[in-house]
Design a protein around this motif. Sequence first.
Motif, short mmCIF file in Angstrom:
data_model
loop_
_atom_site.label_atom_id
_atom_site.label_comp_id
_atom_site.label_asym_id
_atom_site.label_seq_id
_atom_site.Cartn_x
_atom_site.Cartn_y
_atom_site.Cartn_z
N GLN A 36 6.31 -1.25 -3.24
CA GLN A 36 6.90 -2.41 -3.91
C GLN A 36 5.93 -3.11 -4.85
O GLN A 36 5.70 -4.32 -4.75
N PRO A 37 5.35 -2.38 -5.80
CA PRO A 37 4.36 -2.99 -6.71
C PRO A 37 4.93 -4.09 -7.59
O PRO A 37 4.16 -4.90 -8.13
N ARG A 38 6.26 -4.18 -7.72
CA ARG A 38 6.84 -5.23 -8.54
C ARG A 38 6.59 -6.61 -7.93
O ARG A 38 6.81 -7.64 -8.59
N MET A 39 6.10 -6.66 -6.69
CA MET A 39 5.81 -7.93 -6.05
C MET A 39 4.56 -8.60 -6.63
O MET A 39 4.33 -9.78 -6.41
N ILE A 40 3.75 -7.85 -7.37
CA ILE A 40 2.53 -8.41 -7.92
C ILE A 40 2.86 -9.46 -8.99
O ILE A 40 3.86 -9.34 -9.70
#
Length: 213
Positions: A36-40
Amino acid sequence: MHFLSEDLENYACEHTDSEPPLLQELSRRTHLTVLQPRMISGHLQGRFLSLLSKLIQPKTILEIGTYTGYATLCLAEGLAIDGVLHTIDIKEELTDLQREFFDRSGYGAQIVQHLGKATDIIPTLSTTFDLVFIDADKQNYAHYFDLVIEKMNSGGVILSDNVLWSGKVVQEVKPSDKHTQALMAYNQKLKEDPRIETVLLPIRDGITISRVK
């Protein structure tokens, strides 16, 4: 949901201070190795957090939800020389990555990592805060707020992330969608609390700034 077109968002980034190289590297590592890298937080929101922290010049910061530490480092840029940033997360598998980049940033000695549930850890912190960033599980936002509001210094700021929840807060909500229901109730809670003054900004996925009176 994108609240700005891709072209406008790119234009905003192009006319915002550049993303520091270390944060660019952390973003790449996050996208390559973490779920879930979009959480950065990313470039635009990260520079917003950095600038706001520099304006406040906090001696004490609390971050609820570390993830890979991108927002942590942005907030740390505004820390007073003798300031301390406490950051809490439940994912043990991310602590080594966080610490690597914290230490490489030059702020490592000022950042204290806490592993576990924020609802358990916050009551044990014997300090007050100038700046708090809430960016963890959405159903507990109201609980986090209730725990930190009594620990805020006068004039302190509470930031709440993802408060627009991809636009779901203005759509018909399914009875099973507990996250959206919780965020809608939380947003109303902030609006009605007489102890704070609040502005909800449509930056990225929505971020609320609440100043303690």
